[in-house]
Write an enzyme that holds these catalytic residues in place. Sequence first.
Site, PDB file in Angstrom:
ATOM      1  N   GLU A 146      61.526  17.011  82.427  1.00  0.00           N
ATOM      2  CA  GLU A 146      62.518  18.056  82.661  1.00  0.00           C
ATOM      3  C   GLU A 146      62.985  17.986  84.111  1.00  0.00           C
ATOM      4  O   GLU A 146      62.221  17.709  85.029  1.00  0.00           O
ATOM      5  CB  GLU A 146      61.885  19.427  82.388  1.00  0.00           C
ATOM      6  CG  GLU A 146      62.834  20.603  82.583  1.00  0.00           C
ATOM      7  CD  GLU A 146      62.170  21.950  82.358  1.00  0.00           C
ATOM      8  OE1 GLU A 146      62.893  22.900  82.034  1.00  0.00           O
ATOM      9  OE2 GLU A 146      60.931  22.059  82.517  1.00  0.00           O
ATOM     10  N   LYS A 186      68.114  23.582  76.399  1.00  0.00           N
ATOM     11  CA  LYS A 186      66.875  24.370  76.314  1.00  0.00           C
ATOM     12  C   LYS A 186      67.170  25.777  75.788  1.00  0.00           C
ATOM     13  O   LYS A 186      67.995  26.506  76.340  1.00  0.00           O
ATOM     14  CB  LYS A 186      66.229  24.441  77.701  1.00  0.00           C
ATOM     15  CG  LYS A 186      64.874  25.099  77.745  1.00  0.00           C
ATOM     16  CD  LYS A 186      64.310  25.016  79.165  1.00  0.00           C
ATOM     17  CE  LYS A 186      62.932  25.596  79.278  1.00  0.00           C
ATOM     18  NZ  LYS A 186      62.409  25.482  80.671  1.00  0.00           N
ATOM     19  N   CYS A 195      59.938  21.927  77.731  1.00  0.00           N
ATOM     20  CA  CYS A 195      58.998  22.754  78.491  1.00  0.00           C
ATOM     21  C   CYS A 195      58.605  24.052  77.770  1.00  0.00           C
ATOM     22  O   CYS A 195      57.820  24.040  76.834  1.00  0.00           O
ATOM     23  CB  CYS A 195      59.557  23.012  79.879  1.00  0.00           C
ATOM     24  SG  CYS A 195      58.307  23.513  81.103  1.00  0.00           S
TER      25      CYS A 195
END
Length: 285
Positions: free
Chosen positions: A50, A125, A166
């Site tokens: 990321e 995300k 994440c």
Amino acid sequence: MLTQSPNPDSLTLGLLQMTSSIDPDENRAALDAGVRDLARRGAQFVMTPEMTGLLDGNKERLRSHARTEEADETVALARRLASELGLWILLGSQAVVVDDAPDSLLANRSFLVGPDGTVRARYDKIHLFDVDLPSGERYRESNSYRPGKDAVVADTPWGRLGLAICYDVRFPHLFRTLAQAGARMIAVPAAFTKVTGEAHWHTLLRARAIETGCFIVAPAQTGRHKDGRTTFGHSVVIAPWGDVLADGGEERGGLLVEVDLSLVDTARARIPALQHDRAYTLVEV
């Protein structure tokens, strides 16, 4: 140029563990060197963490470096490397300017790049890290990013790849959706904090692998960053039965892992949980 394996069950994965900074040029130099090193060592598919191209908690400075996807030099570099080296590359994520974001918010976007240099899939995300940690660290990703709306799976020569980033790892329903859409691998590029990483990183990733019967591939940021944060490292590849096949520890560098994707079918045959969902009603008493 590398050639892809004719065997869809056999894959040499490369994970690049980085300490990305607030300097995009510095990060691109590390990306270029790291991908080339993994290619020389035989990687067919390289995944990066990321915020590969820029890791910065300062909203104004972050915004000053952000570009549209078309103008982003880190995305362009990943595309050139994939084409030159004949690799698949997952650029774990990059902060990009998007038209549909209010108040100058950005997208935290993964890019899957094929060996011809074209972007095959994008994922923004979905779950944003807005927390106050016991250590005193405070994170508000929603101050800089707008959440994504779409779960994404993409075809590769080794089967379907699910995309996550994440904090998404804490939302198992997303991973179940990806697995039930045919994913054999799920990528989880991350910049996990050291505090939460020490507590939960391996446990969460192993749980997602076991629940879905997928390989979980998690390239990570590590160490002390120039914006002041410290990330956990420990890039890992986890097999569908929950075995940790490789762990990058806390050092920067490339991790090479041989993956046998036939283990996906083996695990799902042993525990066919993906086929056993049932509708239910919540009763509050």
